[in-house]
Motif scaffolding. Structure first.
Motif, mmCIF file in Angstrom:
data_model
loop_
_atom_site.group_PDB
_atom_site.id
_atom_site.type_symbol
_atom_site.label_atom_id
_atom_site.label_comp_id
_atom_site.label_asym_id
_atom_site.label_seq_id
_atom_site.Cartn_x
_atom_site.Cartn_y
_atom_site.Cartn_z
ATOM 1 N N LYS A 45 37.956 33.066 36.241
ATOM 2 C CA LYS A 45 39.066 33.859 35.697
ATOM 3 C C LYS A 45 40.410 33.225 36.010
ATOM 4 N N LEU A 46 40.511 32.544 37.144
ATOM 5 C CA LEU A 46 41.728 31.792 37.460
ATOM 6 C C LEU A 46 41.967 30.722 36.402
ATOM 7 N N ASP A 49 42.727 32.685 32.973
ATOM 8 C CA ASP A 49 43.931 33.507 32.896
ATOM 9 C C ASP A 49 45.126 32.928 33.645
ATOM 10 N N ASP A 50 44.909 31.849 34.391
ATOM 11 C CA ASP A 50 45.949 31.243 35.222
ATOM 12 C C ASP A 50 46.506 32.248 36.234
ATOM 13 N N TRP A 51 45.615 33.101 36.747
ATOM 14 C CA TRP A 51 45.974 34.102 37.755
ATOM 15 C C TRP A 51 44.767 34.345 38.642
ATOM 16 N N ASP A 53 43.019 36.739 41.496
ATOM 17 C CA ASP A 53 42.947 38.008 42.223
ATOM 18 C C ASP A 53 42.531 37.670 43.652
ATOM 19 N N LYS A 54 43.511 37.340 44.495
ATOM 20 C CA LYS A 54 43.217 36.888 45.854
ATOM 21 C C LYS A 54 42.497 37.955 46.663
#
Length: 100
Positions: A45-46, A49-51, A53-54
């Motif tokens: 997903k990183l 989406d270039d994000w 969820d840490k």
């Protein structure tokens, strides 16, 4: 809490005894693979989406550690010894790569 203490605690939760059945070992191995897949999903997903969820990733990493620690206990290994052996193996590989 040390990693060895955590593994002893986790083993009680997972009902790991001194001689776990093949079914229990399989359950723990599949749990580890499943949770590792959830970590991979966060990385996917990183990339998509270039994000990142840490918080979600850290939560899944905790689940990976739980199953890993249970497998250490189920095979009679102290997690700290497994980590030491892993570090030695990586250092050996790095040394071999540097000498090429």
């Amino acid at each position: 809490m040390t990693i060895d203490e955590y593994a002893a605690w986790a083993a009680t939760i997972a009902k790991v005894d001194e001689h776990p059945s093949n079914e229990r070992l399989s359950y723990l191995g599949l749990g580890l693979a499943s949770e590792s897949g959830e970590v991979a999903d966060h990385i996917k997903k990183l990339l998509r989406d270039d994000w990142l969820d840490k918080a979600g990733l850290v939560d899944e990493l905790g689940d990976v550690v739980y199953y890993w620690a249970c497998l250490c206990a189920a095979t009679g290994q102290q997690p700290s010894d497994v980590l030491k052996a892993s570090a030695a193996k990586i250092k050996r590989r790095l040394s071999e790569a540097a000498s090429r």
